[in-house]
Design a protein around this motif. Sequence first.
Motif, PDB file in Angstrom:
ATOM      1  N   PRO A 511     -36.050  52.639  64.117  1.00  0.00           N
ATOM      2  CA  PRO A 511     -37.259  52.416  63.665  1.00  0.00           C
ATOM      3  C   PRO A 511     -38.368  53.390  63.768  1.00  0.00           C
ATOM      4  CG  PRO A 511     -36.443  50.505  64.702  1.00  0.00           C
ATOM      5  CD  PRO A 511     -35.704  51.499  65.197  1.00  0.00           C
ATOM      6  N   SER A 512     -39.324  53.610  63.086  1.00  0.00           N
ATOM      7  CA  SER A 512     -40.454  54.765  63.103  1.00  0.00           C
ATOM      8  C   SER A 512     -41.778  54.299  62.422  1.00  0.00           C
ATOM      9  CB  SER A 512     -39.884  56.017  62.614  1.00  0.00           C
ATOM     10  OG  SER A 512     -39.844  55.891  61.094  1.00  0.00           O
ATOM     11  N   ILE A 513     -42.787  54.950  62.872  1.00  0.00           N
ATOM     12  CA  ILE A 513     -44.072  54.662  62.402  1.00  0.00           C
ATOM     13  C   ILE A 513     -44.549  56.013  61.988  1.00  0.00           C
ATOM     14  CG2 ILE A 513     -46.689  54.250  62.866  1.00  0.00           C
ATOM     15  CD1 ILE A 513     -45.728  52.507  65.208  1.00  0.00           C
ATOM     16  N   GLY A 535     -37.999  48.210  59.256  1.00  0.00           N
ATOM     17  CA  GLY A 535     -38.545  49.257  60.194  1.00  0.00           C
ATOM     18  C   GLY A 535     -39.143  50.393  59.926  1.00  0.00           C
ATOM     19  N   LEU A 536     -39.613  50.373  58.822  1.00  0.00           N
ATOM     20  CA  LEU A 536     -40.374  51.691  58.366  1.00  0.00           C
ATOM     21  C   LEU A 536     -41.889  51.325  58.349  1.00  0.00           C
ATOM     22  CD1 LEU A 536     -37.860  52.958  55.798  1.00  0.00           C
ATOM     23  CD2 LEU A 536     -38.178  53.955  58.065  1.00  0.00           C
ATOM     24  N   TYR A 537     -42.861  51.640  59.579  1.00  0.00           N
ATOM     25  CA  TYR A 537     -44.151  51.320  59.476  1.00  0.00           C
ATOM     26  C   TYR A 537     -44.819  52.382  58.954  1.00  0.00           C
ATOM     27  CZ  TYR A 537     -42.257  47.682  62.672  1.00  0.00           C
ATOM     28  OH  TYR A 537     -41.436  46.513  63.013  1.00  0.00           O
ATOM     29  N   VAL A 538     -46.087  52.234  58.609  1.00  0.00           N
ATOM     30  CA  VAL A 538     -46.808  53.175  57.996  1.00  0.00           C
ATOM     31  C   VAL A 538     -48.337  52.858  58.495  1.00  0.00           C
ATOM     32  CG1 VAL A 538     -48.266  54.308  56.056  1.00  0.00           C
ATOM     33  CG2 VAL A 538     -45.947  53.449  55.664  1.00  0.00           C
ATOM     34  N   CYS A 539     -48.704  53.961  59.307  1.00  0.00           N
ATOM     35  CA  CYS A 539     -50.024  53.628  59.960  1.00  0.00           C
ATOM     36  C   CYS A 539     -51.329  54.273  58.957  1.00  0.00           C
ATOM     37  CB  CYS A 539     -50.162  54.504  61.089  1.00  0.00           C
ATOM     38  SG  CYS A 539     -51.930  54.623  62.100  1.00  0.00           S
ATOM     39  N   ARG A 540     -52.241  53.412  58.874  1.00  0.00           N
ATOM     40  CA  ARG A 540     -53.351  53.686  57.820  1.00  0.00           C
ATOM     41  C   ARG A 540     -54.254  54.917  58.563  1.00  0.00           C
ATOM     42  NH1 ARG A 540     -53.666  47.993  57.669  1.00  0.00           N
ATOM     43  NH2 ARG A 540     -56.028  48.064  58.564  1.00  0.00           N
ATOM     44  N   ARG A 541     -54.259  55.601  57.897  1.00  0.00           N
ATOM     45  CA  ARG A 541     -55.389  57.149  58.135  1.00  0.00           C
ATOM     46  C   ARG A 541     -56.180  57.357  57.088  1.00  0.00           C
ATOM     47  NH1 ARG A 541     -53.795  61.348  62.446  1.00  0.00           N
ATOM     48  NH2 ARG A 541     -56.065  60.977  62.692  1.00  0.00           N
ATOM     49  N   ILE A 569     -32.255  44.922  67.560  1.00  0.00           N
ATOM     50  CA  ILE A 569     -30.838  45.373  67.072  1.00  0.00           C
ATOM     51  C   ILE A 569     -30.794  44.832  65.615  1.00  0.00           C
ATOM     52  CG2 ILE A 569     -28.458  44.369  67.116  1.00  0.00           C
ATOM     53  CD1 ILE A 569     -28.795  43.825  70.228  1.00  0.00           C
ATOM     54  N   GLU A 570     -31.312  43.881  65.135  1.00  0.00           N
ATOM     55  CA  GLU A 570     -31.348  43.446  63.627  1.00  0.00           C
ATOM     56  C   GLU A 570     -32.148  44.551  62.970  1.00  0.00           C
ATOM     57  OE1 GLU A 570     -32.856  39.662  63.241  1.00  0.00           O
ATOM     58  OE2 GLU A 570     -30.599  38.711  63.901  1.00  0.00           O
ATOM     59  N   MET A 571     -33.211  45.105  63.611  1.00  0.00           N
ATOM     60  CA  MET A 571     -33.940  45.916  62.970  1.00  0.00           C
ATOM     61  C   MET A 571     -33.425  47.357  62.790  1.00  0.00           C
ATOM     62  SD  MET A 571     -37.992  47.298  63.805  1.00  0.00           S
ATOM     63  CE  MET A 571     -38.579  45.617  63.981  1.00  0.00           C
ATOM     64  N   ARG A 572     -32.746  47.662  63.599  1.00  0.00           N
ATOM     65  CA  ARG A 572     -31.990  48.862  63.638  1.00  0.00           C
ATOM     66  C   ARG A 572     -30.817  48.769  62.606  1.00  0.00           C
ATOM     67  NH1 ARG A 572     -32.624  48.841  69.409  1.00  0.00           N
ATOM     68  NH2 ARG A 572     -30.264  47.928  69.713  1.00  0.00           N
ATOM     69  N   ASN A 573     -30.314  47.592  62.407  1.00  0.00           N
ATOM     70  CA  ASN A 573     -29.424  47.602  61.389  1.00  0.00           C
ATOM     71  C   ASN A 573     -30.044  47.866  59.872  1.00  0.00           C
ATOM     72  OD1 ASN A 573     -27.253  47.013  62.941  1.00  0.00           O
ATOM     73  ND2 ASN A 573     -27.344  44.732  63.056  1.00  0.00           N
ATOM     74  N   ARG A 574     -31.331  47.147  59.845  1.00  0.00           N
ATOM     75  CA  ARG A 574     -31.804  47.076  58.576  1.00  0.00           C
ATOM     76  C   ARG A 574     -32.370  48.685  58.295  1.00  0.00           C
ATOM     77  NH1 ARG A 574     -34.249  42.290  60.545  1.00  0.00           N
ATOM     78  NH2 ARG A 574     -36.129  43.414  61.156  1.00  0.00           N
TER      79      ARG A 574
END
Length: 614
Positions: A511-513, A535-541, A569-574
């Motif tokens: 996962p990452s931001i 698992g793909l997060y977006v920080c608001r800037r 673990i489930e997030m890494r799968n997704r």
Amino acid sequence: MYNSCRMREAWVVETAWEVCWQLGGIYTVLRSKAPAMTARLQDHYCLVGPYNQATASIEFEETNEDTPFHRAAAELAAKGAHIHCGRWLVSGRPLVVLIDFLASWNKIAECKYFFWKDHQIDAGDEAEVNDVVLFGYLVADFFQQLQAQIALLPEAERYPVIGHFHEWMGGAAIPILKKRHVGIATVFTTHATLLGRYLASDDPFFYGRLPSIDAYRAAGDRGIYNRFAIERAAAHGADCFTTVSDITAVEAEHLLGRRPDQVLPNGLNIRRFAALHEFQNLHQLYKQAIHEFVMGHFYPSYTFDLDKTLYLFTAGRYEYRNKGMDLFIESLARLNFRLKEEKSDQTVVAFIVTKAPVRAISVDVLKSQMMFRDLKHTCERISHRMTERLLYSAALGKVPTIEDLLEESSQMALKRQHHAWRRQGWPAICTHDMLHDAEDAVLNQLRTCHLYNAPEDPVKVVYHPEFLTGTSPLLGLDYDQFVRGTHLGVFPSYYEPWGYTPMECAALGIPSITSDLAGFGSYIQRQMPDHEEKGLYVCRRNMLSFDDSANHLVDQLMSFIKTNRRDRIEMRNRVESTSDQFDWNVLVENYWKAHDLSLSFFERLQKGGSTKAE
């Protein structure tokens, strides 16, 4: 209208400064995209770049083949140019033409004169600009020769030529080709506007001020007017103007004065595992390697529970503000405070991986790692003897005691190593001795934020100012192995036309931001409404203050830290399951669309129609 399903019915030539020459992100784009291009175009596809002997000797194989590209190169060589034609030694093995422009340096004055006379662009005395102008004229010569060679082919093979040019350093040939009326369709891609990168690095309100920026004056004030003029001429001269993201499209419209016709998102060659447990096993394997580094780095001073430790990291070029390193460090300080307030039992080890001027690896850091490895080898030898003694005790029908298993000499050896390994003071926040310690922006902010790796701080920091390699005596992992062993990548960029790092995390099942000012962040917001669940997060800037963005990022980090192991673990799968959406086999279709646009113009121009793609 040109049929995109028949893309082999065109000769496609991509020109860029980074062909067979790794200088930055465009090298990754070209290299990773090559298999998708050759799969469809085969030997109708070629790349053109400058000849650099040091890298060409490794990445390039000169060949003698009967193709229009080879014949055009031979004709150019017969007229005095130093030119090499062959194959790039990467997946897909595309045809490549490398031009040794320095061997034609006697023509530089003539080229600069005509560049001014025909295009009103003064190359000045800057070495890099002179290189680009000379290279641009040689590239234009090559296209003219290629046109002549294609005209000699049987009528059924006289397909149109598409010239695709990357960045201002590759795009200088476009106005030259237009002036000469060379009948090819042209595409220009800016991966990041030159002026935008300069402005964003020192203006925290760059995006808010973008509509009011006087681009000509700003370029002059920063001493890059000639480069800016080349980039603008390429953007306006191309039949189809493209960029890599919606973010950069807005920037290009304001700074270059033309709205891009097509967005070309960057991709990767995604390798999916047949079974999900395969990449999860790799995560465990490389996480253990990080565990061992962390024990070697921190445990001589104090200990914490590795089962309750999460590994975060940020990585990229040392563009302190543009890459969001400042926001990452500020968020770590606030995260440290919040975890203390909540009396959390979690530990966070945050890695900052970049390339900065260093003298060498810190002697103390290296010594700790070497002593830990000695301790590990001692334990391995003792464990072998313990297995034998355990078996003997079991055969005697005894329940062994510690004295039965661990002989006195082994106990003494462990105690001696433990006492020698222990140290006073806190673990270093930087793994290397910096060349300019007092001037390093990352170090200064870590000190300002009091991130000193104190025992009571739940957030620990490891600043690694060298790119990772498997031969390093510290972590001993290549970058992709290190990423697989972490839990979360954090890339809250302020200026990032695309941003490969979060995409690479997805390809590796991590996962990452990213941020909404990064091209990739903008892309997933538009294409994947449920990106956070994957698992793909977006920080608001965008249009937020630095303080508000830091609070938002801390909220995201806290949310992630509170997930349990099963959820991670489930997030890494997704996240791994979404990675095929970023494969070049999918995203290359955007290139076909851009080529179609340029070919549509080519056909209309032949009929005396419009002078731009519509």
